[in-house]
Design an enzyme around this catalytic site. Structure first.
Site, PDB file in Angstrom:
ATOM      1  CG  ASN A   2      92.124  72.038  45.294  1.00 25.75           C
ATOM      2  OD1 ASN A   2      91.609  72.851  46.041  1.00 25.75           O
ATOM      3  ND2 ASN A   2      92.524  72.342  44.079  1.00 25.75           N
ATOM      4  CD  GLU A   3      93.264  74.315  50.457  1.00 23.51           C
ATOM      5  OE1 GLU A   3      92.853  73.135  50.401  1.00 23.51           O
ATOM      6  OE2 GLU A   3      92.508  75.285  50.646  1.00 23.51           O
TER       7      GLU A   3
HETATM    8  N1  CO8 Z   1      92.881  82.205  41.298  1.00 22.35           N
HETATM    9  C1  CO8 Z   1      93.222  83.005  40.269  1.00 22.35           C
HETATM   10  N2  CO8 Z   1      92.896  82.739  38.987  1.00 22.35           N
HETATM   11  C2  CO8 Z   1      92.207  81.610  38.732  1.00 22.35           C
HETATM   12  C3  CO8 Z   1      91.831  80.729  39.755  1.00 22.35           C
HETATM   13  C4  CO8 Z   1      92.188  81.065  41.098  1.00 22.35           C
HETATM   14  N3  CO8 Z   1      91.853  80.290  42.135  1.00 22.35           N
HETATM   15  N4  CO8 Z   1      91.144  79.704  39.202  1.00 22.35           N
HETATM   16  C5  CO8 Z   1      91.106  79.930  37.881  1.00 22.35           C
HETATM   17  N5  CO8 Z   1      91.741  81.074  37.582  1.00 22.35           N
HETATM   18  C6  CO8 Z   1      91.888  81.697  36.267  1.00 22.35           C
HETATM   19  C7  CO8 Z   1      92.527  80.766  35.242  1.00 22.35           C
HETATM   20  O1  CO8 Z   1      93.931  80.804  35.312  1.00 22.35           O
HETATM   21  C8  CO8 Z   1      91.998  81.340  33.957  1.00 22.35           C
HETATM   22  O2  CO8 Z   1      92.729  82.525  33.675  1.00 22.35           O
HETATM   23  P1  CO8 Z   1      93.013  82.989  32.144  1.00 22.35           P
HETATM   24  O3  CO8 Z   1      91.661  83.162  31.525  1.00 22.35           O
HETATM   25  O4  CO8 Z   1      93.774  84.245  32.302  1.00 22.35           O
HETATM   26  O5  CO8 Z   1      93.816  81.882  31.528  1.00 22.35           O
HETATM   27  C9  CO8 Z   1      90.567  81.793  34.325  1.00 22.35           C
HETATM   28  O6  CO8 Z   1      90.579  81.955  35.745  1.00 22.35           O
HETATM   29  C10 CO8 Z   1      89.503  80.788  33.958  1.00 22.35           C
HETATM   30  O7  CO8 Z   1      89.844  79.514  34.503  1.00 22.35           O
HETATM   31  P2  CO8 Z   1      89.587  78.142  33.733  1.00 22.35           P
HETATM   32  O8  CO8 Z   1      89.777  78.327  32.272  1.00 22.35           O
HETATM   33  O9  CO8 Z   1      90.399  77.088  34.419  1.00 22.35           O
HETATM   34  O10 CO8 Z   1      88.025  77.948  34.021  1.00 22.35           O
HETATM   35  P3  CO8 Z   1      87.198  76.583  33.976  1.00 22.35           P
HETATM   36  O11 CO8 Z   1      85.772  76.979  33.968  1.00 22.35           O
HETATM   37  O12 CO8 Z   1      87.683  75.668  32.882  1.00 22.35           O
HETATM   38  O13 CO8 Z   1      87.528  75.828  35.362  1.00 22.35           O
HETATM   39  C11 CO8 Z   1      87.882  75.760  37.725  1.00 22.35           C
HETATM   40  C12 CO8 Z   1      87.102  76.382  36.561  1.00 22.35           C
HETATM   41  C13 CO8 Z   1      87.511  74.277  37.857  1.00 22.35           C
HETATM   42  C14 CO8 Z   1      87.486  76.479  38.996  1.00 22.35           C
HETATM   43  C15 CO8 Z   1      89.394  75.885  37.435  1.00 22.35           C
HETATM   44  O14 CO8 Z   1      89.669  77.241  37.075  1.00 22.35           O
HETATM   45  C16 CO8 Z   1      90.286  75.539  38.588  1.00 22.35           C
HETATM   46  O15 CO8 Z   1      90.467  74.378  38.919  1.00 22.35           O
HETATM   47  N6  CO8 Z   1      90.884  76.575  39.214  1.00 22.35           N
HETATM   48  C17 CO8 Z   1      91.859  76.403  40.284  1.00 22.35           C
HETATM   49  C18 CO8 Z   1      91.156  76.143  41.559  1.00 22.35           C
HETATM   50  C19 CO8 Z   1      92.122  76.002  42.684  1.00 22.35           C
HETATM   51  O16 CO8 Z   1      92.936  75.097  42.730  1.00 22.35           O
HETATM   52  N7  CO8 Z   1      92.030  76.917  43.642  1.00 22.35           N
HETATM   53  C20 CO8 Z   1      92.867  76.886  44.800  1.00 22.35           C
HETATM   54  C21 CO8 Z   1      93.154  78.265  45.288  1.00 22.35           C
HETATM   55  S1  CO8 Z   1      94.047  78.194  46.833  1.00 22.35           S
HETATM   56  C22 CO8 Z   1      92.877  78.332  48.054  1.00 22.35           C
HETATM   57  O17 CO8 Z   1      91.744  78.606  47.795  1.00 22.35           O
HETATM   58  C23 CO8 Z   1      93.261  78.104  49.501  1.00 22.35           C
HETATM   59  C24 CO8 Z   1      94.636  78.444  49.805  1.00 22.35           C
HETATM   60  C25 CO8 Z   1      95.010  78.328  51.273  1.00 22.35           C
HETATM   61  C26 CO8 Z   1      96.424  78.810  51.489  1.00 22.35           C
HETATM   62  C27 CO8 Z   1      97.064  78.244  52.673  1.00 22.35           C
HETATM   63  C28 CO8 Z   1      98.557  78.558  52.716  1.00 22.35           C
HETATM   64  C29 CO8 Z   1      99.159  78.428  54.105  1.00 22.35           C
END
Ligand code: CO8
Length: 268
Positions: free
Chosen positions: A143-144
Site C-alpha cells: 500500500n506504499e
Molecule cells: N510504523 C510505525 N508505527 C506504526 C506502524 C508502522 N508501520 N503501524 C502502526 N503503528 C503504530 C500506530 O501509530 C499506533 O501508535 P500509537 O499507539 O502510538 O498511537 C500503534 O502502532 C498501534 O497501531 P493501530 O492502533 O493502528 O493498531 P491496529 O491494530 O488498529 O491496526 C494496522 C493495525 C492495520 C497494522 C494499522 O496500524 C496500520 O494500518 N498501520 C500502518 C501500516 C502501513 O501503512 N505500513 C506501511 C509502512 S511503509 C513500508 O512498509 C514500506 C515502505 C517502503 C519505502 C519505499 C520508499 C522508497
C-alpha cells in the site's frame, strides 16, 4: 509425539524448533503491531542466518504473536525525521532481511494471522507459501502509494513473481490492501483457513514441502529466484542511495507526517 528442542526467546522473536520434523516456528512479538524497526530487522536477520546454518532445520514457519496483526510493515518512525546515515543503515537492513528470506534454502511458509500491509506483505511474499486466516478484517498488500511513497523495484519484482504483472500493476498503483478472500483470488495468498487452524495448516503444508528431497527443491527454488535476487545484489548501493534521497525529500517527509497523524486520529 513431536519433540521440542531449543525453544528460544529473544526480545522480539520467539523461536520454537521441532526436532522430529525439522521445522522452526518464528513468532514475531514486537508490540504493538510488529512494525519492522532497525533492531527488529537485525534480529530477524540474525535468526535467519542461524537457522540457515543449522542443517537440522529444513523448514521455517513465520507467524505473529500480536493479536490481529501479522506485521504493520516497516517502522515508519525509522523513516521520519532521521539523518541520512540512519536512513541508509535502516534501508540496508530491509534489503538484508529480504535477501536472506527470499534466498534462503529452507522451505518457508507465512502463517498470516492478521493484517499484513507493505513491509509485512513483503515479508510474507518472500516466503514459499502463504496461509491466511479467513477473516475479512485482515488485509494484505503493498500500500506504499497511500503513504505517498513508492515500493522499490525489488518489492515490485517479488510481487510480480507472486501475482503476475497485471495484478501487480493495479495493486501497486492503487496501493490496494486486499481482504483475505480477495487476496486468495489473485494468488497473493495460497490458502485461507479458520483462524484457529492457521498453524496446524502451516505444519501440514510444510510436511508436503519437506517430503521433496531437499537438494532438488533448493536448486529449483534458487533457479526461480536467483535472477530477482541478483538484480538487487548488483544494485544495493544505488538502491540505498535512491532510498535516502527519496525519503529525505521535504514532500515525502510531509506525506509521512500526514499519514502518521491519520494513524493516530483513526484510533481516537
Ligand atoms: N510504523 C510505525 N508505527 C506504526 C506502524 C508502522 N508501520 N503501524 C502502526 N503503528 C503504530 C500506530 O501509530 C499506533 O501508535 P500509537 O499507539 O502510538 O498511537 C500503534 O502502532 C498501534 O497501531 P493501530 O492502533 O493502528 O493498531 P491496529 O491494530 O488498529 O491496526 C494496522 C493495525 C492495520 C497494522 C494499522 O496500524 C496500520 O494500518 N498501520 C500502518 C501500516 C502501513 O501503512 N505500513 C506501511 C509502512 S511503509 C513500508 O512498509 C514500506 C515502505 C517502503 C519505502 C519505499 C520508499 C522508497
Amino acid at each position: 509425539m513431536a519433540m521440542q528442542r531449543n525453544s528460544s526467546t529473544s526480545s522480539k522473536i520467539k523461536l520454537d524448533f521441532d526436532q522430529s520434523t525439522g521445522v522452526s516456528v518464528m513468532h514475531l512479538q514486537s508490540p504493538p503491531v510488529n512494525s519492522l524497526s532497525l533492531d527488529f530487522l537485525t534480529e530477524i536477520c540474525i535468526t535467519l542466518e542461524k537457522l540457515e546454518m543449522d542443517k537440522s532445520c529444513r523448514g521455517l514457519i513465520i507467524t505473529s504473536k500480536q493479536p490481529k496483526v501479522f506485521s504493520a510493515g516497516l517502522d515508519i518512525m525509522e523513516m521520519y525525521r532521521k539523518s541520512p546515515e540512519h536512513y541508509a543503515e535502516f534501508w540496508k537492513s530491509v534489503q538484508e532481511m529480504w535477501l536472506k528470506l527470499y534466498g534462503c534454502s529452507m522451505a518457508t511458509i507465512a502463517a498470516i494471522n492478521g493484517s499484513c500491509p507493505a513491509g509485512g506483505c513483503l515479508l510474507s511474499i518472500a516466503c514459499d507459501y502463504r496461509i491466511m486466516g479467513d477473516n475479512p478484517r485482515y488485509s494484505i498488500g503493498l500500500n506504499e502509494t497511500l503513504l505517498g511513497i513508492v515500493a522499490p523495484f525489488w518489492f515490485k519484482d517479488n510481487m510480480v513473481n507472486t501475482v503476475g504483472h497485471r495484478n501487480t500493476e493495479m495493486a501497486l498503483q492503487l496501493g490496494k490492501l486486499y481482504n483475505s478472500s480477495e487476496a486468495l483470488k489473485i494468488g497473493l495468498v495460497d490458502q485461507l483457513v479458520a483462524e484457529d487452524q492457521i498453524l496446524t495448516a502451516a505444519t501440514e503444508t510444510m510436511a508436503k514441502w519437506l517430503a521433496i528431497p531437499d537438494h532438488a527443491r533448493q536448486l529449483t527454488k534458487s533457479m526461480m529466484r536467483k535472477p530477482t535476487l541478483d538484480k538487487l545484489i548488483s544494485n544495493r548501493e544505488d538502491d540505498i542511495q535512491h532510498f535516502v534521497n527519496f525519503i529525505s525529500k521535504d514532500s515525502i517527509q510531509k506525506s509521512l507526517g500526514i499519514y502518521l497523524e491519520m494513524l493516530k486520529k483513526r484510533k481516537s
